[in-house]
Design an enzyme around this catalytic site. Structure first.
Site, PDB file in Angstrom:
ATOM      1  N   HIS A  24     -11.082 -67.190  40.483  1.00  0.00           N
ATOM      2  CA  HIS A  24     -10.317 -67.826  39.397  1.00  0.00           C
ATOM      3  C   HIS A  24     -10.769 -67.293  38.039  1.00  0.00           C
ATOM      4  CE1 HIS A  24      -8.434 -71.380  37.289  1.00  0.00           C
ATOM      5  NE2 HIS A  24      -9.383 -71.076  36.423  1.00  0.00           N
ATOM      6  N   GLU A  25     -12.074 -67.333  37.810  1.00  0.00           N
ATOM      7  CA  GLU A  25     -12.596 -66.905  36.515  1.00  0.00           C
ATOM      8  C   GLU A  25     -12.428 -65.407  36.301  1.00  0.00           C
ATOM      9  OE1 GLU A  25     -13.253 -69.017  34.324  1.00  0.00           O
ATOM     10  OE2 GLU A  25     -13.276 -70.763  35.645  1.00  0.00           O
ATOM     11  N   HIS A  28      -9.217 -64.812  34.455  1.00  0.00           N
ATOM     12  CA  HIS A  28      -9.360 -64.996  33.002  1.00  0.00           C
ATOM     13  C   HIS A  28     -10.110 -63.816  32.381  1.00  0.00           C
ATOM     14  CE1 HIS A  28      -7.732 -68.967  33.111  1.00  0.00           C
ATOM     15  NE2 HIS A  28      -8.752 -69.524  33.735  1.00  0.00           N
TER      16      HIS A  28
END
Length: 433
Positions: A24-25, A28
């Site tokens: 997920h990170e 980003h």
């Protein structure tokens, strides 16, 4: 041995959880760097740092509590009206705003003026914030499709599990025949447990959903072609109209809803069946729909959760479950007396469901979730485009920091809900049925 397998299952789930968070990170991080935003930190977990290493502008690390993760980007919020971080105020609301603004400019270095998050165009900020949840969606889709198309899933088949003795309306909720009940058409036609229905009215049927639809559309004489002991034979049944449970369109039933339709009178057997790409995509769509409905229904589940945690209420199978509860279920998966490939498939499904939930939850348009930042960027784009159309002065960046008091309230609600789920997961957990 059972305890060891339970621990192993929990460890496997936690590793999968950490990978999901890191994945997920990474979404980003990669898009932020692609758009030239400086990212001082990329961390998996919260609390004390267990390991970290700096490479380029970014410190990469793992923290002690595997309940989340984050990246820090410089300039998440714009400065105050004077172009600087505003002075502290005695107002608690203003203090929250300026605390958030101050944190957004921590570690600001000379030359960072062109590498601030808020200076990027709204569509770029939307991509950066959407990339995290989107990575979870990709992972969920890949796992779901991979498991369904290669291993298969437990589903109802066209094989006969049990033949009904008589005709009973579904709303009566009884399994035994009463005096005066008519014999079930399936029993009268000679259908037996173990038979596999391969054709209905001379047309091949490949799955239970298709067969169920054909049965319900038919009232009167019908020919069933079955495979029994390696041979094919035709059975002739006289289907009648009866009250049956309403279906969801995929062979499942809608609890408490009934319709009148053609009735044969048998229960299909279940088995592990590989799904085609089209079937897998359809099931993924249903999972997405059910996930959205579950999130919308979260507030309505709080009373049952409270009763399960502090009262004597039963923990329902569709009850919200946190990381602790999911890890416990992951442990139970490895203790089940089923083949190892079934255990692996169930664990993968659990992790895929977790990633799908992360995607849907993070897309809520509320700060501090990713969806809140996306909503702020979209609002800024709308304001600027409206100003351009009406030839008004550019209103400038939308100050998302002003919404931080609301974000703290939302975060507080989430924390309280998380604690309630945690207590319920410990004292009255969801168990594999």
């Amino acid at each position: 041995m059972t305890t060891l397998m339970m621990i192993l299952g929990i460890v496997v789930f936690v590793i999968g959880l950490l990978f999901s968070i890191a994945w997920h990170e990474l979404g980003h991080l990669s898009t932020a760097k692609m758009f030239g935003i400086r990212v001082p930190q990329y961390m998996v977990g919260f609390g004390p740092t267990l390991f970290s290493r700096k490479k380029g502008d970014t410190e990469y690390g793992i923290k002690a509590i595997p309940l989340g993760g984050y990246i820090r980007m410089i300039g998440m919020f714009p400065p105050g009206p004077d172009g600087k971080i505003e002075a502290r105020s005695t107002s608690p609301w203003r203090g929250m705003i300026e605390d958030a603004r101050s944190a957004a400019f921590e570690e600001l270095r000379p030359g960072d003026e062109s590498r601030l998050f808020y200076t990027r165009k709204p569509w770029k900020r939307v991509i950066v914030m959407f990339a995290g949840p989107f990575m979870n969606l990709i992972l969920a889709v890949v796992i779901f499709l991979g498991v369904m198309m290669t291993f298969g899933i437990s589903t109802q088949t066209t094989s006969v599990g049990k033949v009904s003795d008589c005709v009973i309306e579904a709303s009566q909720n009884r399994n035994t025949c009463a005096k005066g009940d008519k014999p079930a058409p399936a029993k009268a036609a000679g259908l037996k447990a173990g038979d596999k229905i391969v054709a209905f009215q001379g047309k091949d049927v490949g799955d239970w959903s298709a067969l169920q639809s054909k049965i319900r559309e038919t009232v009167g004489p019908a020919t069933l072609t079955v495979e029994r002991d390696g041979k094919r034979l035709d059975l002739h049944a006289n289907l009648i109209k009866n009250q049956v449970s309403k279906t969801d369109g995929d062979g499942g039933y809608v609890e408490g809803k009934y319709v009148y339709a053609g009735f044969l009178g048998f229960t299909p057997a279940s088995g592990i069946v590989q799904q085609s790409f089209g079937q897998s995509v359809d099931r993924m769509g249903n999972m997405m729909e059910n996930g959205v409905e579950s999130i919308v229904a979260l507030p309505s589940k709080i009373p049952d959760l409270w009763d399960a945690a502090f009262g004597d209420g039963d923990r329902k199978q569709d009850s919200p479950m946190g990381v602790v509860g999911a890890a416990r279920v992951g442990g139970e998966v490895f203790t089940l007396d089923i083949p190892p490939q079934n255990q692996i498939a169930m664990m993968l499904f659990l992790l895929a469901g977790f990633n799908l939930s992360l995607f849907l939850f993070n897309m809520l348009p509320l700060l501090p979730l990713d969806g809140g930042h996306i909503a702020g960027a979209l609002w800024e784009s709308l304001r600027r485009n409206v100003a351009k159309v009406f030839r008004r002065p550019d209103p400038g960046p939308f100050d998302v920091a002003k919404l931080m008091p609301v974000a703290y309230v939302v975060a507080g609600i989430f924390i309280c809900f998380t604690i309630l789920v945690l207590i319920a997961d410990v004292v009255n957990p969801v168990r594999i049925s």
